[in-house]
Design a protein around this motif. Sequence first.
Motif, PDB file in Angstrom:
ATOM      1  N   ALA A   1       9.505  -7.768   2.528  1.00 33.43           N
ATOM      2  CA  ALA A   1       8.437  -7.265   1.761  1.00 33.43           C
ATOM      3  C   ALA A   1       8.564  -6.954   0.240  1.00 33.43           C
ATOM      4  CB  ALA A   1       8.166  -6.013   2.223  1.00 33.43           C
ATOM      5  N   LEU A   2       9.841  -6.938  -0.039  1.00 33.03           N
ATOM      6  CA  LEU A   2      10.044  -6.809  -1.507  1.00 33.03           C
ATOM      7  C   LEU A   2      11.252  -7.563  -2.050  1.00 33.03           C
ATOM      8  CD1 LEU A   2      10.264  -2.864  -1.142  1.00 33.03           C
ATOM      9  CD2 LEU A   2       8.831  -4.270  -2.421  1.00 33.03           C
ATOM     10  N   SER A   3      11.255  -7.896  -3.073  1.00 35.33           N
ATOM     11  CA  SER A   3      12.340  -8.889  -3.402  1.00 35.33           C
ATOM     12  C   SER A   3      13.341  -8.407  -4.437  1.00 35.33           C
ATOM     13  CB  SER A   3      11.466  -9.943  -4.101  1.00 35.33           C
ATOM     14  OG  SER A   3      10.623  -9.661  -5.281  1.00 35.33           O
ATOM     15  N   MET A   4      13.552  -7.010  -4.418  1.00 34.95           N
ATOM     16  CA  MET A   4      14.557  -6.554  -5.180  1.00 34.95           C
ATOM     17  C   MET A   4      16.159  -7.181  -4.891  1.00 34.95           C
ATOM     18  SD  MET A   4      12.884  -2.846  -5.007  1.00 34.95           S
ATOM     19  CE  MET A   4      14.458  -2.176  -5.803  1.00 34.95           C
ATOM     20  N   PRO A   5      16.829  -7.348  -5.955  1.00 34.83           N
ATOM     21  CA  PRO A   5      17.885  -8.080  -5.793  1.00 34.83           C
ATOM     22  C   PRO A   5      18.926  -7.336  -4.911  1.00 34.83           C
ATOM     23  CG  PRO A   5      17.636  -7.584  -8.299  1.00 34.83           C
ATOM     24  CD  PRO A   5      16.447  -6.916  -7.166  1.00 34.83           C
ATOM     25  N   MET A   6      18.869  -6.037  -4.759  1.00 35.94           N
ATOM     26  CA  MET A   6      19.735  -5.338  -3.797  1.00 35.94           C
ATOM     27  C   MET A   6      19.474  -5.594  -2.581  1.00 35.94           C
ATOM     28  SD  MET A   6      21.481  -1.862  -5.079  1.00 35.94           S
ATOM     29  CE  MET A   6      21.834  -1.828  -3.528  1.00 35.94           C
TER      30      MET A   6
ATOM     31  N   GLU B   1       0.341  -6.286   7.853  1.00 33.96           N
ATOM     32  CA  GLU B   1      -0.177  -5.313   6.701  1.00 33.96           C
ATOM     33  C   GLU B   1       0.315  -4.113   6.393  1.00 33.96           C
ATOM     34  OE1 GLU B   1      -4.396  -6.147   5.776  1.00 33.96           O
ATOM     35  OE2 GLU B   1      -4.433  -4.078   4.541  1.00 33.96           O
ATOM     36  N   GLU B   2       0.317  -3.570   7.420  1.00 41.35           N
ATOM     37  CA  GLU B   2       0.825  -1.981   7.588  1.00 41.35           C
ATOM     38  C   GLU B   2       2.226  -2.164   7.271  1.00 41.35           C
ATOM     39  OE1 GLU B   2      -1.231   1.061  10.495  1.00 41.35           O
ATOM     40  OE2 GLU B   2      -0.803  -1.002  11.396  1.00 41.35           O
ATOM     41  N   VAL B   3       2.870  -2.915   7.829  1.00 42.34           N
ATOM     42  CA  VAL B   3       4.537  -3.074   7.479  1.00 42.34           C
ATOM     43  C   VAL B   3       4.817  -3.257   6.152  1.00 42.34           C
ATOM     44  CG1 VAL B   3       6.362  -4.642   7.976  1.00 42.34           C
ATOM     45  CG2 VAL B   3       5.001  -3.973   9.857  1.00 42.34           C
ATOM     46  N   VAL B   4       3.988  -4.107   5.424  1.00 41.64           N
ATOM     47  CA  VAL B   4       4.536  -4.248   4.065  1.00 41.64           C
ATOM     48  C   VAL B   4       4.039  -3.295   3.332  1.00 41.64           C
ATOM     49  CG1 VAL B   4       4.685  -6.941   4.255  1.00 41.64           C
ATOM     50  CG2 VAL B   4       2.456  -5.920   3.658  1.00 41.64           C
ATOM     51  N   GLU B   5       2.899  -2.763   3.473  1.00 38.31           N
ATOM     52  CA  GLU B   5       2.287  -1.585   2.511  1.00 38.31           C
ATOM     53  C   GLU B   5       3.166  -0.389   2.801  1.00 38.31           C
ATOM     54  OE1 GLU B   5       0.734  -3.178   0.144  1.00 38.31           O
ATOM     55  OE2 GLU B   5      -1.436  -2.434   0.407  1.00 38.31           O
ATOM     56  N   TYR B   6       3.517   0.012   4.096  1.00 38.28           N
ATOM     57  CA  TYR B   6       4.169   1.261   4.306  1.00 38.28           C
ATOM     58  C   TYR B   6       5.439   1.128   3.840  1.00 38.28           C
ATOM     59  CZ  TYR B   6       0.338   2.515   7.503  1.00 38.28           C
ATOM     60  OH  TYR B   6      -0.818   2.774   8.192  1.00 38.28           O
ATOM     61  N   SER B   7       6.064   0.020   3.790  1.00 39.86           N
ATOM     62  CA  SER B   7       7.639  -0.282   3.275  1.00 39.86           C
ATOM     63  C   SER B   7       7.645  -0.179   1.828  1.00 39.86           C
ATOM     64  CB  SER B   7       8.015  -1.575   3.691  1.00 39.86           C
ATOM     65  OG  SER B   7       8.179  -1.890   4.992  1.00 39.86           O
TER      66      SER B   7
ATOM     67  N   LEU C   1      -4.145   4.748   3.719  1.00 39.32           N
ATOM     68  CA  LEU C   1      -3.705   3.076   3.454  1.00 39.32           C
ATOM     69  C   LEU C   1      -5.173   2.623   2.737  1.00 39.32           C
ATOM     70  CD1 LEU C   1      -1.754   0.891   2.546  1.00 39.32           C
ATOM     71  CD2 LEU C   1      -2.030   0.169   4.951  1.00 39.32           C
ATOM     72  N   LYS C   2      -6.127   2.440   3.586  1.00 38.40           N
ATOM     73  CA  LYS C   2      -7.397   2.073   3.056  1.00 38.40           C
ATOM     74  C   LYS C   2      -7.785   2.533   1.521  1.00 38.40           C
ATOM     75  CE  LYS C   2      -9.474   1.180   7.387  1.00 38.40           C
ATOM     76  NZ  LYS C   2     -10.353   1.812   8.375  1.00 38.40           N
ATOM     77  N   GLU C   3      -7.787   3.855   1.526  1.00 40.45           N
ATOM     78  CA  GLU C   3      -7.750   4.517   0.226  1.00 40.45           C
ATOM     79  C   GLU C   3      -7.103   4.033  -0.715  1.00 40.45           C
ATOM     80  OE1 GLU C   3      -8.732   8.506   0.688  1.00 40.45           O
ATOM     81  OE2 GLU C   3      -9.845   8.538   2.709  1.00 40.45           O
TER      82      GLU C   3
ATOM     83  N   LYS D   1      -7.721  -0.595 -10.188  1.00 42.70           N
ATOM     84  CA  LYS D   1      -6.461  -0.452 -11.079  1.00 42.70           C
ATOM     85  C   LYS D   1      -6.092  -1.866 -11.439  1.00 42.70           C
ATOM     86  CE  LYS D   1      -4.715   3.767 -12.931  1.00 42.70           C
ATOM     87  NZ  LYS D   1      -5.058   4.932 -12.229  1.00 42.70           N
ATOM     88  N   PHE D   2      -5.836  -2.477 -10.283  1.00 44.98           N
ATOM     89  CA  PHE D   2      -5.189  -3.702 -10.515  1.00 44.98           C
ATOM     90  C   PHE D   2      -5.716  -4.736  -9.548  1.00 44.98           C
ATOM     91  CE2 PHE D   2      -2.303  -0.195 -10.707  1.00 44.98           C
ATOM     92  CZ  PHE D   2      -1.636  -0.205 -12.069  1.00 44.98           C
ATOM     93  N   ALA D   3      -6.961  -5.368 -10.155  1.00 45.47           N
ATOM     94  CA  ALA D   3      -7.813  -6.175  -9.350  1.00 45.47           C
ATOM     95  C   ALA D   3      -7.066  -7.228  -8.703  1.00 45.47           C
ATOM     96  CB  ALA D   3      -9.095  -6.367 -10.041  1.00 45.47           C
ATOM     97  N   GLY D   4      -7.274  -7.372  -7.189  1.00 40.53           N
ATOM     98  CA  GLY D   4      -6.722  -8.662  -6.732  1.00 40.53           C
ATOM     99  C   GLY D   4      -5.373  -8.411  -6.227  1.00 40.53           C
ATOM    100  N   PHE D   5      -4.787  -7.147  -6.325  1.00 39.69           N
ATOM    101  CA  PHE D   5      -3.382  -6.982  -5.900  1.00 39.69           C
ATOM    102  C   PHE D   5      -3.153  -6.249  -4.754  1.00 39.69           C
ATOM    103  CE2 PHE D   5      -2.562  -8.413 -10.005  1.00 39.69           C
ATOM    104  CZ  PHE D   5      -1.483  -9.389  -9.989  1.00 39.69           C
ATOM    105  N   TYR D   6      -2.595  -6.190  -3.901  1.00 42.31           N
ATOM    106  CA  TYR D   6      -2.121  -5.408  -2.732  1.00 42.31           C
ATOM    107  C   TYR D   6      -0.833  -4.339  -3.465  1.00 42.31           C
ATOM    108  CZ  TYR D   6      -3.757  -7.652   1.264  1.00 42.31           C
ATOM    109  OH  TYR D   6      -4.974  -8.051   2.378  1.00 42.31           O
ATOM    110  N   PHE D   7      -1.119  -3.003  -2.841  1.00 44.18           N
ATOM    111  CA  PHE D   7       0.059  -2.173  -3.357  1.00 44.18           C
ATOM    112  C   PHE D   7       1.420  -2.796  -3.473  1.00 44.18           C
ATOM    113  CE2 PHE D   7       3.024   1.232  -2.837  1.00 44.18           C
ATOM    114  CZ  PHE D   7       2.800   2.009  -3.852  1.00 44.18           C
ATOM    115  N   HIS D   8       1.731  -3.441  -2.232  1.00 44.67           N
ATOM    116  CA  HIS D   8       3.229  -4.003  -2.275  1.00 44.67           C
ATOM    117  C   HIS D   8       3.434  -4.930  -3.433  1.00 44.67           C
ATOM    118  CE1 HIS D   8       1.527  -7.093   0.391  1.00 44.67           C
ATOM    119  NE2 HIS D   8       2.567  -7.859  -0.098  1.00 44.67           N
ATOM    120  N   GLU D   9       2.436  -5.579  -4.002  1.00 42.91           N
ATOM    121  CA  GLU D   9       2.684  -6.623  -4.801  1.00 42.91           C
ATOM    122  C   GLU D   9       2.793  -6.074  -6.451  1.00 42.91           C
ATOM    123  OE1 GLU D   9      -0.037 -10.200  -2.634  1.00 42.91           O
ATOM    124  OE2 GLU D   9      -1.023  -8.690  -4.041  1.00 42.91           O
TER     125      GLU D   9
END
Lengths: 552, 192
Positions: free
Chosen positions: B24-29, B53-59, B102-104, B112-120
């Motif tokens: 889900a994330l791409s942090m170096p650690m 979708e739940e997995v990536v957003e909740y993560s 999550l929907k909200e 605020k950030f059109a076109g993006f998912y929270f995890h992005e």
Amino acid sequence: MAEVVTFPSREPVDFVIIGSGAAGGVMAKELSTAGHSVVLLEQGPHLQAGDFKHDEWGYKHNGDLVWGRRQGHPQSFRKTENDEAVEREVCLGYAHNVGGSSVHFSGNFWRFRPIDFNEASVLGPISGTTFADWPISYDELEPYYTKVDWEVGVSGLQGPWDPPRSRDYPCPPMPVKSSGVILERAGKQLGYNPYPAPVAILSQPHNGRPACIHCGFCNGFGCEVNAKSSSMATMIPLALASGNCELRTSATVSRINTDESGRANEIVYWDAGGAQQAQRANAVVLCANGAETPRLLLLSESELFPDGLANTSGMVGRNLMFNGWSSAEGLFDEPINGHKSIPTTRVIHDFYSMDPSLGFYGGGGIDSRHSSDGLPMGSALGSGMFGGPRWGSEYKKLLQEEFTRTVAFHGHTTSLPQASNTVTLDHNLKDKWGRPALRTTYADHPDDISTMHFFQDRSVELLDAAGAIKINRIPIGEQEGNVHILGTCRMGNDPDNSVIDRFNRSHDVPNLFMCDGSSLVTGGRGQPTMTIMALAFRAADYIIGAARRNEI
Amino acid sequence: MERKLSRRAFLRVSSDAARGSCFALSMPMILSACRRAGEAAIKEEEFLNLSEEEVVEYSAIAARIIPTDETPGATEAGVIYFIDQVLGQDREQERLILQEGLKELQIATGLKFAGFYFHELDEFQQDQLLHEIEDTEFFGTIRYLTIAGMFSSPEYRGNRDNIGFDLLGFEDRHAWAPPYGYYDADYAEKGE
């Protein structure tokens, strides 16, 4: 181990005991070893030392021991009888297993003191309450406290701070923890008399059980080495070894039936497979705790007993008491490591009876513990208590700082009996068996709240004297549930305002006895289990004598 | 009486500790954690209840509640696996709270950030959005489950390698002996 005995259900046994907890376990051991045939019914499983684990999620958050809505046992709560009851996961919490809550409790084992039994006549009546003297004195109960000390197993230090005792503790006090040292030093500085907390946890081998190995998982957990003196570890094995006691687990009692003369003669229950069973009995001892005992009596209404069994006084389910609780927590410079060993090793009882000139009734004791019983998840949920963020990198730093270096001084205090605080049946909410759920109606007495504040103020002073670098007061709110479930079938001489007599016998039904937290007339200062066990030893003594004299 | 002197649960910590946490994330650690695990593939069957979708957003939310910084966080501890598991255990209420919340959050994200998912979003943007909802039932529930997954027994699939316990300074042992801490050591030394 004796052969496992089984009794046919259509022939009466001498006693059916309902509930195998602090009182039921003692009762089963006493009656069966005296030669009586006993069927012991327990709604939960027979978990033993090897079954327990350090599982905070399962035990503290998933209801593995203390069942609630998810296990098919919802409850409801309302503040007054005019309010609509709201469904709760758990409101009155108790463990569903052999040994009941004596398995997962903290092990704090304070005796009541002489004043607890006659405080109402010393102080006079308190308006809005049913504050009353007990029909028995401390002196009458003392031999049975000593019996608990030695047969069940208690560690402590005899001294001037202790209520009068006829015999020393069987085991020396547990080794002091850093949390105890902090309380002791602060207490001495302020002129109090801190002393080793008496606990139902073995500091040395006793009665064939081993000493505590200080793993730290007492409160909320079952002891993995049988060092905690639960009735499961101490009494049940003796009852089963007598060859006179049949333990039936996963047995949920639905009602107690009576014959035409009004004597209890049959206990109806669901067995593990959900089939309805009925066990005949010559006498019944109800030890189902302060919530389930009144509930079962109310569920056992009949033509002969339209308001519930043993309830001509109308007192079944009334006078519910919880014990007050307040706490302040402090952060210290050096590691305290409250997660190691037992919950508490020092206690201050200098405010056992508060000065009436304060303008409110109350009293209690202060002990020192880890803020969240030393549990990782509970601690993390509470972290940031001294201010600061509740999530993010800064919160993470607080976690690292707080877990090993906090201590909480808890005030365990009085709770006045009020007839309006009740356990009743909620006909709008059903449990998995279709029975009306437990409904709690409860509002703290204003004096109980004042007492909590008084104790929190003392805790803050003590933390300050101890050199805490940060102090937090845990907000004191109105209580909406508890694990001390007391007073709901109170003992008394007058059948018009009490449910059982001075020997725990129902005023209405001569072969029905009730013994558990429901028997208590007053709630003591916060640690009721030892008194519940002492009452059970005393009632059993009486029952055995009465049976011999053919007076049951 | 048989006594358990070692935690059964600890034996079950699986070798896939970090494997599932890295998609889900791409942090170096996290990437390095994935490399250590020797496998970067996501096995769909590892999730019992949550949608992708739940997995990536909740993560992503859990990773802001207990971030990865100088020490490992919710991601490395596999908190999402804990959440996935317990939500399947008769926790419909919590499940609904999370799904609605999550929907909200996604709507607020889009505004605020059109076109993006929270995890992005980046961490700063994510924190900004979370601060706005930190008093909601949704945030309370996911915070609760994140902390539970971080600090509960590894047998529930979180707290991998005891990452949560180590963070606190908690060691799950079956026996301790005095001195337990600084003050009782000092007390014994002074013979109080």
